[in-house]
Write an enzyme that holds these catalytic residues in place. Structure first.
Site, PDB file in Angstrom:
ATOM      1  N   ARG A  16      -2.010  -0.222  -6.467  1.00  0.00           N
ATOM      2  CA  ARG A  16      -3.313  -0.684  -5.963  1.00  0.00           C
ATOM      3  C   ARG A  16      -3.587  -0.082  -4.586  1.00  0.00           C
ATOM      4  NH1 ARG A  16      -3.597  -6.691  -6.753  1.00  0.00           N
ATOM      5  NH2 ARG A  16      -3.117  -6.826  -4.554  1.00  0.00           N
ATOM      6  N   ARG A  17      -2.535  -0.024  -3.732  1.00  0.00           N
ATOM      7  CA  ARG A  17      -2.692   0.603  -2.409  1.00  0.00           C
ATOM      8  C   ARG A  17      -3.109   2.067  -2.581  1.00  0.00           C
ATOM      9  NH1 ARG A  17      -1.970  -3.898  -1.237  1.00  0.00           N
ATOM     10  NH2 ARG A  17      -4.184  -3.628  -1.080  1.00  0.00           N
ATOM     11  N   THR A  46      -8.540  -6.429   8.775  1.00  0.00           N
ATOM     12  CA  THR A  46      -9.191  -5.134   8.535  1.00  0.00           C
ATOM     13  C   THR A  46      -8.448  -4.004   9.247  1.00  0.00           C
ATOM     14  OG1 THR A  46     -11.292  -3.936   8.719  1.00  0.00           O
ATOM     15  CG2 THR A  46     -10.757  -5.405  10.540  1.00  0.00           C
ATOM     16  N   HIS A  47      -8.640  -2.769   8.705  1.00  0.00           N
ATOM     17  CA  HIS A  47      -8.186  -1.558   9.413  1.00  0.00           C
ATOM     18  C   HIS A  47      -9.380  -0.697   9.754  1.00  0.00           C
ATOM     19  CE1 HIS A  47      -5.578  -2.823   6.069  1.00  0.00           C
ATOM     20  NE2 HIS A  47      -4.655  -2.862   7.000  1.00  0.00           N
ATOM     21  N   ASP A 103      -4.375 -16.673  -0.625  1.00  0.00           N
ATOM     22  CA  ASP A 103      -5.108 -15.406  -0.727  1.00  0.00           C
ATOM     23  C   ASP A 103      -6.287 -15.617  -1.668  1.00  0.00           C
ATOM     24  OD1 ASP A 103      -3.382 -13.961   0.888  1.00  0.00           O
ATOM     25  OD2 ASP A 103      -2.241 -13.098  -0.762  1.00  0.00           O
ATOM     26  N   MET A 104      -7.304 -14.740  -1.556  1.00  0.00           N
ATOM     27  CA  MET A 104      -8.450 -14.832  -2.462  1.00  0.00           C
ATOM     28  C   MET A 104      -8.375 -13.699  -3.476  1.00  0.00           C
ATOM     29  SD  MET A 104     -10.945 -16.677  -3.334  1.00  0.00           S
ATOM     30  CE  MET A 104     -11.481 -17.739  -1.995  1.00  0.00           C
ATOM     31  N   LYS A 163     -12.718  -7.611   3.648  1.00  0.00           N
ATOM     32  CA  LYS A 163     -13.830  -7.040   2.866  1.00  0.00           C
ATOM     33  C   LYS A 163     -13.763  -7.465   1.405  1.00  0.00           C
ATOM     34  CE  LYS A 163     -14.569  -2.807   5.479  1.00  0.00           C
ATOM     35  NZ  LYS A 163     -14.230  -1.365   5.505  1.00  0.00           N
ATOM     36  N   GLY A 164     -12.549  -7.538   0.847  1.00  0.00           N
ATOM     37  CA  GLY A 164     -12.401  -7.828  -0.588  1.00  0.00           C
ATOM     38  C   GLY A 164     -11.935  -6.589  -1.312  1.00  0.00           C
ATOM     39  N   ARG A 199      -9.206 -16.457   6.816  1.00  0.00           N
ATOM     40  CA  ARG A 199      -9.032 -15.000   6.934  1.00  0.00           C
ATOM     41  C   ARG A 199     -10.295 -14.349   6.353  1.00  0.00           C
ATOM     42  NH1 ARG A 199      -4.821 -12.945   3.005  1.00  0.00           N
ATOM     43  NH2 ARG A 199      -3.253 -13.509   4.548  1.00  0.00           N
TER      44      ARG A 199
HETATM   45  P1  FDA Z   1     -11.369   0.357   4.815  1.00  0.00           P
HETATM   46  O1  FDA Z   1     -11.016   0.235   3.376  1.00  0.00           O
HETATM   47  O2  FDA Z   1     -12.671   0.996   5.177  1.00  0.00           O
HETATM   48  O3  FDA Z   1     -10.197   1.040   5.568  1.00  0.00           O
HETATM   49  C1  FDA Z   1     -10.270   1.430   6.927  1.00  0.00           C
HETATM   50  C2  FDA Z   1      -9.244   2.493   7.177  1.00  0.00           C
HETATM   51  O4  FDA Z   1      -7.926   2.024   6.866  1.00  0.00           O
HETATM   52  C3  FDA Z   1      -9.473   3.740   6.319  1.00  0.00           C
HETATM   53  O5  FDA Z   1      -9.256   4.856   7.117  1.00  0.00           O
HETATM   54  C4  FDA Z   1      -8.434   3.660   5.219  1.00  0.00           C
HETATM   55  O6  FDA Z   1      -7.969   4.925   4.829  1.00  0.00           O
HETATM   56  C5  FDA Z   1      -7.326   2.849   5.881  1.00  0.00           C
HETATM   57  N1  FDA Z   1      -6.770   2.023   4.832  1.00  0.00           N
HETATM   58  C6  FDA Z   1      -7.290   0.907   4.338  1.00  0.00           C
HETATM   59  N2  FDA Z   1      -6.504   0.405   3.364  1.00  0.00           N
HETATM   60  C7  FDA Z   1      -5.482   1.292   3.258  1.00  0.00           C
HETATM   61  C8  FDA Z   1      -4.341   1.377   2.440  1.00  0.00           C
HETATM   62  N3  FDA Z   1      -4.074   0.463   1.543  1.00  0.00           N
HETATM   63  N4  FDA Z   1      -3.488   2.401   2.621  1.00  0.00           N
HETATM   64  C9  FDA Z   1      -3.711   3.328   3.548  1.00  0.00           C
HETATM   65  N5  FDA Z   1      -4.778   3.306   4.358  1.00  0.00           N
HETATM   66  C10 FDA Z   1      -5.651   2.323   4.202  1.00  0.00           C
HETATM   67  N6  FDA Z   1      -8.463  -8.617  -0.113  1.00  0.00           N
HETATM   68  C11 FDA Z   1      -8.780  -9.614  -0.987  1.00  0.00           C
HETATM   69  O7  FDA Z   1      -9.635  -9.421  -1.855  1.00  0.00           O
HETATM   70  N7  FDA Z   1      -8.170 -10.827  -0.889  1.00  0.00           N
HETATM   71  C12 FDA Z   1      -7.238 -11.107   0.062  1.00  0.00           C
HETATM   72  O8  FDA Z   1      -6.719 -12.231   0.108  1.00  0.00           O
HETATM   73  C13 FDA Z   1      -6.903 -10.071   0.978  1.00  0.00           C
HETATM   74  N8  FDA Z   1      -5.969 -10.264   1.945  1.00  0.00           N
HETATM   75  C14 FDA Z   1      -5.772  -9.299   2.920  1.00  0.00           C
HETATM   76  C15 FDA Z   1      -4.902  -9.548   3.975  1.00  0.00           C
HETATM   77  C16 FDA Z   1      -4.776  -8.626   4.997  1.00  0.00           C
HETATM   78  C17 FDA Z   1      -3.864  -8.927   6.141  1.00  0.00           C
HETATM   79  C18 FDA Z   1      -5.520  -7.407   4.956  1.00  0.00           C
HETATM   80  C19 FDA Z   1      -5.450  -6.421   6.068  1.00  0.00           C
HETATM   81  C20 FDA Z   1      -6.326  -7.145   3.882  1.00  0.00           C
HETATM   82  C21 FDA Z   1      -6.457  -8.067   2.846  1.00  0.00           C
HETATM   83  N9  FDA Z   1      -7.254  -7.804   1.749  1.00  0.00           N
HETATM   84  C22 FDA Z   1      -7.538  -8.829   0.860  1.00  0.00           C
HETATM   85  C23 FDA Z   1      -7.736  -6.428   1.475  1.00  0.00           C
HETATM   86  C24 FDA Z   1      -9.110  -6.199   2.080  1.00  0.00           C
HETATM   87  O9  FDA Z   1     -10.064  -6.943   1.369  1.00  0.00           O
HETATM   88  C25 FDA Z   1      -9.504  -4.718   2.020  1.00  0.00           C
HETATM   89  O10 FDA Z   1      -9.534  -4.296   0.703  1.00  0.00           O
HETATM   90  C26 FDA Z   1      -8.578  -3.794   2.790  1.00  0.00           C
HETATM   91  O11 FDA Z   1      -8.188  -4.381   4.008  1.00  0.00           O
HETATM   92  C27 FDA Z   1      -9.306  -2.480   3.122  1.00  0.00           C
HETATM   93  O12 FDA Z   1     -10.452  -2.743   3.893  1.00  0.00           O
HETATM   94  P2  FDA Z   1     -10.567  -2.380   5.448  1.00  0.00           P
HETATM   95  O13 FDA Z   1     -11.405  -3.439   6.111  1.00  0.00           O
HETATM   96  O14 FDA Z   1      -9.228  -2.203   6.018  1.00  0.00           O
HETATM   97  O15 FDA Z   1     -11.452  -1.093   5.516  1.00  0.00           O
END
Ligand code: FDA
Length: 303
Positions: free
Chosen positions: A279-280, A217-218, A125-126, A178-179, A175
């Site tokens: 954090r979530r 991503t979501h 992970d980063m 966004k971060g 992977r």
């Molecule tokens: P965004 O934050 O815009 O979310 C899109 C939608 O999803 C929104 O509607 C939001 O409400 C919903 N959503 C997102 N996160 C949510 C949450 N926690 N609870 C409820 N709803 C949520 N980062 C990092 O710095 N290093 C890493 O190694 C990783 N590894 C990683 C693995 C995997 C499998 C995922 C999916 C994510 C990561 N991340 C990560 C986290 C990533 O950088 C980012 O912060 C989150 O995925 C949120 O960004 P989105 O692209 O999902 O978009």
């Protein structure tokens, strides 16, 4: 984030632990490896793959890193016995990167060696920016030695497009996300749309070079950009996978799986669930708002 959401986020430390625990059940598989394997099994029944993460980061004593390493060795043994479509994700600071890079390297070598012998893939992970360069170097060295190693790039970092060159040269499985950490504007893009565009640029560059990408991503905008790139490059479904966090947007997960894409769910487990869950909550104040309301007796409960 609105002023109200900022207020909600700042009140998270005062939310009673039992309420956070109720929310944690959505994001965390449980406290034990058996809980994580059970979650991976039910995800597999849905058609989803998993990556297991042992919760705990930024440890301060060498002994803690050895416990984390040993737990990862148990994860690898359990995954190889189970035959589940699952791999593992490791935070380098959980195995010593914030204490001593050589300690982290020794622990990660032990994990990657065991995993290579069992056919299990390991992703680093980063974490926050003080560890970016060290993590990339570790990943490149471990991949050269063991083969079964991938890493993560964060679209909010201004440096990531350039970092990708070294990873493409090593044919690394990357992977792209966004971060999640707070970074200074000097080194990180701050605007949501710019981050989404950089996510698309990273993914395009990696896939066009013929390398395997995990699209984490979501965000529907990132998913749509990814699907357009996959379509333009005429990629087979084996060239990439989507990744999502456990408990976040199960409907999007279902939509992607039903469209035939490979999708992996990040499955955290362990006794250290509190920091991960808060954090979530900070990321999604609407959930925190429900809890604050429930705490004050103002609204519906979260479960
Ligand atoms: P965004 O934050 O815009 O979310 C899109 C939608 O999803 C929104 O509607 C939001 O409400 C919903 N959503 C997102 N996160 C949510 C949450 N926690 N609870 C409820 N709803 C949520 N980062 C990092 O710095 N290093 C890493 O190694 C990783 N590894 C990683 C693995 C995997 C499998 C995922 C999916 C994510 C990561 N991340 C990560 C986290 C990533 O950088 C980012 O912060 C989150 O995925 C949120 O960004 P989105 O692209 O999902 O978009």
């Amino acid at each position: 984030m609105s002023l109200f959401d900022r207020l909600v986020v700042s009140s998270i430390p005062f939310i009673p632990r039992f309420l956070v625990h109720r929310v944690a059940r959505r994001y965390v598989a449980g406290e034990t490896l058996d809980d994580a394997i059970a979650t991976a099994r039910s995800l597999a029944a849905e058609g989803a793959m998993s990556t297991l993460d042992v919760l705990g980061e930024s440890v301060t004593h060498a002994g803690q890193t050895e416990s984390a390493r040993d737990e990862y060795l148990r994860v690898i043994d359990a995954l190889s016995e189970s035959g589940l479509p699952a791999n593992t994700s490791v935070k380098p600071t959980a195995v010593g990167l914030s204490i001593d890079p050589d300690l982290a390297r020794r622990n990660l070598s032990a994990i990657c060696r065991r995993a290579a012998g069992s056919g299990v893939f390991v992703r680093l992970d980063m974490e926050d920016s003080p560890y970016t360069e060290k993590t990339i170097r570790l990943a490149l060295d471990l991949k050269a030695e063991f083969g079964n190693v991938g890493v993560v790039l964060q679209a909010y970092l201004r440096r990531s497009l350039a970092d990708l060159d070294r990873l493409i040269e090593a044919r690394m499985n990357v992977r792209i996300c966004k971060g999640i950490y707070r970074e200074r504007r000097e080194i990180a893009w701050k605007d949501h749309d710019v981050i989404v565009r950089n996510f698309a640029a990273l993914l395009d560059k990696h896939l066009a070079a013929g390398c395997y990408a995990a699209i984490a991503t979501h965000d529907e905008a990132c998913v749509q950009n990814a699907l357009a790139t996959i379509d333009r490059l005429k990629l087979p479904k084996s060239a990439y996978e989507f990744q999502m966090l456990l408990g976040v947007d199960p409907l999007l997960r279902k939509i992607l799986l039903e469209s035939g894409h490979r999708l992996r769910v990040y499955v955290p487990y362990g006794r250290d669930w509190y920091a991960y869950s808060t954090r979530r909550l900070k990321e999604n104040p609407s959930i925190a708002r429900h809890i604050v309301n429930a705490t004050l007796g103002l609204g519906p409960k979260t479960t």
